[in-house]
Design a protein around this motif. Structure first.
Motif, PDB file in Angstrom:
ATOM      1  N   ASN A  46      55.854  34.408  24.617  1.00 15.71           N
ATOM      2  CA  ASN A  46      54.481  34.086  24.993  1.00 15.71           C
ATOM      3  C   ASN A  46      53.543  34.253  23.796  1.00 15.71           C
ATOM      4  O   ASN A  46      52.681  33.408  23.550  1.00 15.71           O
ATOM      5  CB  ASN A  46      54.040  34.968  26.156  1.00 15.71           C
ATOM      6  N   ALA A  47      53.715  35.346  23.046  1.00 11.24           N
ATOM      7  CA  ALA A  47      52.892  35.571  21.853  1.00 11.24           C
ATOM      8  C   ALA A  47      53.166  34.499  20.801  1.00 11.24           C
ATOM      9  O   ALA A  47      52.230  33.978  20.172  1.00 11.24           O
ATOM     10  CB  ALA A  47      53.158  36.956  21.282  1.00 11.24           C
ATOM     11  N   LEU A  48      54.431  34.149  20.608  1.00  9.28           N
ATOM     12  CA  LEU A  48      54.786  33.110  19.647  1.00  9.28           C
ATOM     13  C   LEU A  48      54.174  31.763  20.038  1.00  9.28           C
ATOM     14  O   LEU A  48      53.618  31.051  19.194  1.00  9.28           O
ATOM     15  CB  LEU A  48      56.304  32.994  19.544  1.00  9.28           C
ATOM     16  N   ALA A  49      54.249  31.430  21.322  1.00 10.09           N
ATOM     17  CA  ALA A  49      53.669  30.171  21.801  1.00 10.09           C
ATOM     18  C   ALA A  49      52.153  30.163  21.633  1.00 10.09           C
ATOM     19  O   ALA A  49      51.562  29.106  21.365  1.00 10.09           O
ATOM     20  CB  ALA A  49      54.034  29.951  23.269  1.00 10.09           C
ATOM     21  N   THR A  50      51.523  31.332  21.754  1.00  6.28           N
ATOM     22  CA  THR A  50      50.077  31.417  21.549  1.00  6.28           C
ATOM     23  C   THR A  50      49.725  31.080  20.103  1.00  6.28           C
ATOM     24  O   THR A  50      48.783  30.321  19.846  1.00  6.28           O
ATOM     25  CB  THR A  50      49.569  32.823  21.910  1.00  6.28           C
ATOM     26  N   PHE A  51      50.479  31.619  19.147  1.00  9.01           N
ATOM     27  CA  PHE A  51      50.212  31.311  17.746  1.00  9.01           C
ATOM     28  C   PHE A  51      50.474  29.844  17.425  1.00  9.01           C
ATOM     29  O   PHE A  51      49.706  29.219  16.690  1.00  9.01           O
ATOM     30  CB  PHE A  51      51.030  32.214  16.818  1.00  9.01           C
ATOM     31  N   VAL A  52      51.516  29.274  17.992  1.00 15.88           N
ATOM     32  CA  VAL A  52      51.786  27.849  17.784  1.00 15.88           C
ATOM     33  C   VAL A  52      50.640  27.009  18.343  1.00 15.88           C
ATOM     34  O   VAL A  52      50.184  26.049  17.708  1.00 15.88           O
ATOM     35  CB  VAL A  52      53.131  27.447  18.433  1.00 15.88           C
TER      36      VAL A  52
END
Length: 71
Positions: A46-52
């Motif tokens: 979820n955090a990775l998708a937020t940065f993307v």
């Protein structure tokens, strides 16, 4: 948009999955440690998708993404 964005966020159910991830993973048969690890992995993605998505919004533009998402 001020009403539509939170509405669709609640409609997709992502808040429930994140909030109750530990319980959901235990319910489907994971053990205590496995459900905790699966919950942490879900939060990490979820955090990775937020940065993307932050970088995508900066590159493509907010208006175009809102129009595509609304369609």
């Amino acid at each position: 948009m001020a009403i539509a964005i939170p509405f669709f966020q609640q409609l997709t159910g992502m808040n429930v999955i994140i909030f109750y991830a530990l319980v959901l993973f235990r319910t489907i048969g994971f053990g205590s440690n496995a459900s905790l690890m699966a919950s942490m992995i879900t939060g990490g993605f979820n955090a990775l998708a937020t940065f993307v998505s932050i970088f995508t919004v900066d590159k493509v533009g907010r208006r175009k993404l809102f129009l595509e998402g609304g369609a």
